[in-house]
Scaffold this active site. Structure first.
Site, PDB file in Angstrom:
ATOM      1  N   GLU A  84     -46.643   3.858  29.973  1.00 14.22           N
ATOM      2  CA  GLU A  84     -45.657   2.629  30.531  1.00 14.22           C
ATOM      3  C   GLU A  84     -46.297   1.344  30.498  1.00 14.22           C
ATOM      4  O   GLU A  84     -46.410   0.672  31.870  1.00 14.22           O
ATOM      5  CB  GLU A  84     -44.854   3.069  31.929  1.00 14.22           C
ATOM      6  N   GLU A 128     -40.998  11.706  28.973  1.00 19.44           N
ATOM      7  CA  GLU A 128     -40.650  11.763  30.294  1.00 19.44           C
ATOM      8  C   GLU A 128     -39.052  11.483  30.654  1.00 19.44           C
ATOM      9  O   GLU A 128     -38.149  10.571  30.005  1.00 19.44           O
ATOM     10  CB  GLU A 128     -41.163  10.349  31.284  1.00 19.44           C
TER      11      GLU A 128
HETATM   12  C1  BG6 Z   1     -42.613   7.287  35.411  1.00 21.26           C
HETATM   13  C2  BG6 Z   1     -44.247   7.511  35.597  1.00 21.26           C
HETATM   14  O1  BG6 Z   1     -42.457   5.874  35.612  1.00 21.26           O
HETATM   15  O2  BG6 Z   1     -41.881   7.901  36.555  1.00 21.26           O
HETATM   16  C3  BG6 Z   1     -44.475   8.767  36.164  1.00 21.26           C
HETATM   17  O3  BG6 Z   1     -44.791   7.635  34.290  1.00 21.26           O
HETATM   18  C4  BG6 Z   1     -43.579   9.078  37.504  1.00 21.26           C
HETATM   19  O4  BG6 Z   1     -45.962   8.732  36.652  1.00 21.26           O
HETATM   20  C5  BG6 Z   1     -42.121   8.941  37.071  1.00 21.26           C
HETATM   21  O5  BG6 Z   1     -43.886  10.101  38.303  1.00 21.26           O
HETATM   22  C6  BG6 Z   1     -41.133   9.379  37.994  1.00 21.26           C
HETATM   23  O6  BG6 Z   1     -41.342   8.279  39.029  1.00 21.26           O
HETATM   24  P1  BG6 Z   1     -41.303   8.850  40.643  1.00 21.26           P
HETATM   25  O7  BG6 Z   1     -41.708   7.710  41.446  1.00 21.26           O
HETATM   26  O8  BG6 Z   1     -40.282   9.407  40.908  1.00 21.26           O
HETATM   27  O9  BG6 Z   1     -42.440   9.800  40.804  1.00 21.26           O
END
Ligand code: BG6
Length: 483
Positions: free
Chosen positions: A191, A383
């Site tokens: 990101e 993701e």
């Molecule tokens: C993404 C990141 O932005 O979101 C991850 O690359 C992160 O590292 C994921 O865990 C979810 O975000 P959060 O804050 O719910 O863990």
């Protein structure tokens, strides 16, 4: 042309993680500190700002002097450093074809600027890759996922300083060489756009040490772009046939209304999000970005060869995270809701997660089509997932809400494939519960596998299969036929 009915045969189904959110063992076997080791857990009712990942010089001094009594869950992770064999076995049971992980840079170069690597750190990943290989799971490796070695913060204030490019290159070359027979799919910065929203998270930068934090974050970004292109070059030299991807937190903006000013605003905000992939994929800074810099009196220090390097070594594929869509309005009115390091106006047509992130499966199809139209490079969803509170009942978790979320998103990904998008794979975020990036909570869970551990690190760490475990196993077994 033959009608496309579903996902391609070699589709990379699996899950995605980051070293700092799972490994723990933050000071074991020679590992140095990283930026993630300074992100504190703050209970919800005590949070005072939107982003607790940014730190001040005072805070860092207090933590380093040992006088600060806080809880830093990413130091402990879910102990994957010691449990990776049993965890990977569970991924294999689900039928994973791919597993995204990051290498913790400070496990290999404890301070970031060391001349020689830490053998114990390298040996750890040897064994992780060996374990994955024994189950035919393809590793997808991020070089830097919000875990800049803290030594680079202390010496250079992170990516602000161009010298960090050389240290990054030494690290990249070391791991490309060591794992040349193990890893085919790589990506440079997780990101990459987050560096301009949270400079400590994305670049190990302490902003209160800077005269002009905004301008400096764009200079640091320039250093990362150059480092990314140079790493792509070296990857091809060291591992012919390997592929390099970039990684964007895709933040799709819809106009709040059909007022042309809202449409324009949404387009502009979308451009500023796609700028990062424009540079990675097309190898040049777009004009709208140059105008943005000029409007903000930001003058980048670009060295002679930099633009050539960007042009010559674009990425092979575009990978991105997708959790939600956002709204743009030319007027500041309207109710807002939280998002992935970015707030948004509330969309009346969408539901939101317990953390206020707006759930928009169709947005994923929109995003996939737009990225494909724009770049004509293979896309990779690396993701996607739902952070939720889970309750253990009779030794399992009935997480139908998670199944619903994932199912709706995978259905839309399939429709995008039917639209003609070239999609390499789908990696669900956090296939095993892990520490939240933004809040350092354990209770914000994404996994198919439950980890018995609370926000303070208490618990047996026992792994339990949730209902979504068998559901995802079935999706993979049928290559997404049964949705
Ligand atoms: C993404 C990141 O932005 O979101 C991850 O690359 C992160 O590292 C994921 O865990 C979810 O975000 P959060 O804050 O719910 O863990």
């Amino acid at each position: 042309m033959q009608k496309i009915t579903g996902f391609p045969q070699n589709f990379l189904w699996g899950g995605a993680t980051a070293a700092n959110q799972i490994e723990g063992a933050y000071n074991i076997d020679g590992k140095g500190l990283s930026s993630a080791d300074f992100v504190e857990y703050i209970p919800k009712d005590q949070r005072t700002k939107d982003n607790h990942m940014e730190v001040t010089s005072d805070f860092i001094d207090k933590v380093k002097s040992g006088t600060y009594n806080g809880h830093f869950p990413k130091r402990q992770g879910i102990d994957f450093y010691h449990t990776y064999k049993e965890d990977i076995k569970l991924f294999a049971e689900m039928g994973f074809k791919a597993f995204r992980m990051s290498i913790h840079w400070s496990r290999i170069f404890p301070n970031g600027y060391d001349e020689t690597p830490n053998e114990a750190g390298l040996a750890f990943y040897d064994d992780v890759f060996k374990t994955l290989k024994s189950y035919n799971i393809e590793p997808v490796v991020t070089l830097s996922h919000y875990e800049t070695p803290f030594g680079l913060t202390e010496r250079y204030n992170g990516w602000v300083n161009r010298e960090v490019i050389d240290h990054f290159m030494r690290y990249a070359e070391t791991v490309f060489t060591r794992y040349q027979n193990d890893v085919k799919y790589w990506m440079t910065f997780n990101e990459i756009n987050i560096i301009n929203i949270s400079p400590f998270t994305g670049g190990g930068i302490i902003s209160d040490r800077l005269k002009n934090p905004l301008a400096t974050s764009y200079q640091a970004l320039h250093h990362q772009f150059v480092a990314s292109a140079l790493a792509t070059k070296r990857l091809k030299e060291i591992i012919p046939g390997a592929q390099m991807g970039c990684m964007l937190a895709r933040m799709k903006h819809y106009p709040y209304t059909c007022h042309p000013e809202d449409v324009l605003k949404a387009q502009q905000q979308d451009q500023m999000n796609l700028m990062y992939t424009d540079v990675h994929a097309r190898g040049e800074y777009p004009n709208y970005y140059m105008q943005f810099l000029a409007d903000n009196n930001i003058v980048l220090d670009i060295k002679d060869d930099d633009l050539d390097i960007l042009k010559q070594y674009p990425v092979d594929y575009i990978s991105f995270s997708y959790y939600m869509s956002l709204l743009s309005s030319h007027t500041p009115e309207g109710e807002t809701t939280a998002g992935n390091l970015m707030n948004s106006l509330k969309n009346p047509y969408l539901e939101a997660s317990d953390w206020g992130w707006q759930i928009d499966p169709i947005g994923l199809r929109v995003v996939l089509n737009e990225l494909w139209d724009r770049y004509r490079k293979p896309l990779f969803i690396v993701e996607n997932g739902l952070g939720a509170i889970d309750e253990v009942v009779d030794g399992t978790v009935h997480d139908n809400y998670r199944i619903d979320y994932l199912q709706q998103h995978i259905q839309q990904a399939k429709k995008a494939v039917q639209d003609g998008v070239e999609l390499m794979g789908y990696l669900a975020w956090g296939p095993i519960d892990l520490i939240s990036m933004s809040t350092s909570e354990m209770s914000k869970r994404y996994g198919f596998i439950y980890v018995d551990q609370d926000d303070y690190g208490n618990g047996s760490k026992q792994r339990l299969k949730k209902d979504s475990f068998n559901w995802y196993k079935q999706i993979i077994a049928t290559n997404g036929e049964e949705l």
